[in-house]
Design an enzyme around this catalytic site. Structure first.
Site, PDB file in Angstrom:
ATOM      1  N   ASP A   9       0.856  -1.300  -0.133  1.00  0.00           N
ATOM      2  CA  ASP A   9       0.027  -0.061   0.107  1.00  0.00           C
ATOM      3  C   ASP A   9       0.873   1.061   0.014  1.00  0.00           C
ATOM      4  OD1 ASP A   9      -2.343   1.623   0.312  1.00  0.00           O
ATOM      5  OD2 ASP A   9      -1.916   1.759   2.529  1.00  0.00           O
ATOM      6  N   GLU A  52      -1.335  -1.402  -4.781  1.00  0.00           N
ATOM      7  CA  GLU A  52      -2.580  -0.787  -5.190  1.00  0.00           C
ATOM      8  C   GLU A  52      -2.264   0.348  -6.220  1.00  0.00           C
ATOM      9  OE1 GLU A  52      -5.808   2.206  -2.748  1.00  0.00           O
ATOM     10  OE2 GLU A  52      -4.431   0.951  -1.537  1.00  0.00           O
ATOM     11  N   ASP A  81      -2.223   0.894   7.474  1.00  0.00           N
ATOM     12  CA  ASP A  81      -1.346   1.050   6.209  1.00  0.00           C
ATOM     13  C   ASP A  81      -1.082  -0.605   6.165  1.00  0.00           C
ATOM     14  OD1 ASP A  81      -1.387   3.670   5.241  1.00  0.00           O
ATOM     15  OD2 ASP A  81      -0.456   3.880   7.208  1.00  0.00           O
TER      16      ASP A  81
END
Length: 173
Positions: A8, A67, A139
């Site tokens: 991420d 992502e 996160d």
């Protein structure tokens, strides 16, 4: 039994999560955050690159999933996020890992069952799916969600009788 590294990306905090696939099971191997301290963007990008490179050396993943950039209202933030993604992707390609990208909606849908899920819902479901004693930090949970999304995509391809390879958006190899 592939090992998947999910990322991420962020210019200040980059989450990572590592899972191993054993049949239809997902086994938690590790997760955490790479935190950058400097206000200097090039220095932050180096910390991200070095951090992802070290995680790759430590866990020896077979697959890398990240992502995709979302459209932000602030163009400067979107550019910095794109550069952070680039630093992570270069670390993966240096290690000869195939790179797969997923949107936030795809990730939330794979983990929670709806693309409109809140961060707390993602954290809760990651904890449940991976049988963790506590919810991971936000996160890291998002990064584990990326890895789980990649796992589900991988499993779906196998179930459909296809090759166990995921369509990547630019193979980055």
């Amino acid at each position: 039994m592939p090992i998947i590294l999910g990322v991420d990306p962020g210019s200040r905090i980059t989450g990572y999560g590592v899972i191993q696939c054993q049949g239809r099971q997902q086994i938690y191997l590790g997760s955490g955050c790479i935190r950058t301290q400097s206000d200097d963007l090039p220095s932050r990008l180096k910390v991200i690159f070095d951090g992802i490179s070290e995680i790759i050396r430590q866990y020896q993943p077979d697959e890398f999933a990240i992502e995709r950039v979302f459209l932000a209202k602030n163009a400067d933030s979107a550019l910095k996020l794109g550069q952070a993604r680039g630093a992570a992707i270069v670390a993966a390609t240096n290690a000869q890992l195939p790179v797969a990208e997923y949107s936030a909606t795809q990730i939330k849908n794979a983990v929670v069952g709806t693309g409109r899920a809140q961060k707390s819902q993602v954290q809760h479901m990651v904890q449940q799916i991976l049988k963790l004693p506590a919810a991971p930090q936000a996160d890291a949970a998002d990064a584990l969600g990326v890895a789980l999304c990649h796992f589900h995509t991988y499993q779906s391809l196998i179930a459909m009788g296809g090759k166990a390879s995921v369509r990547t958006y630019g193979r980055y190899r």
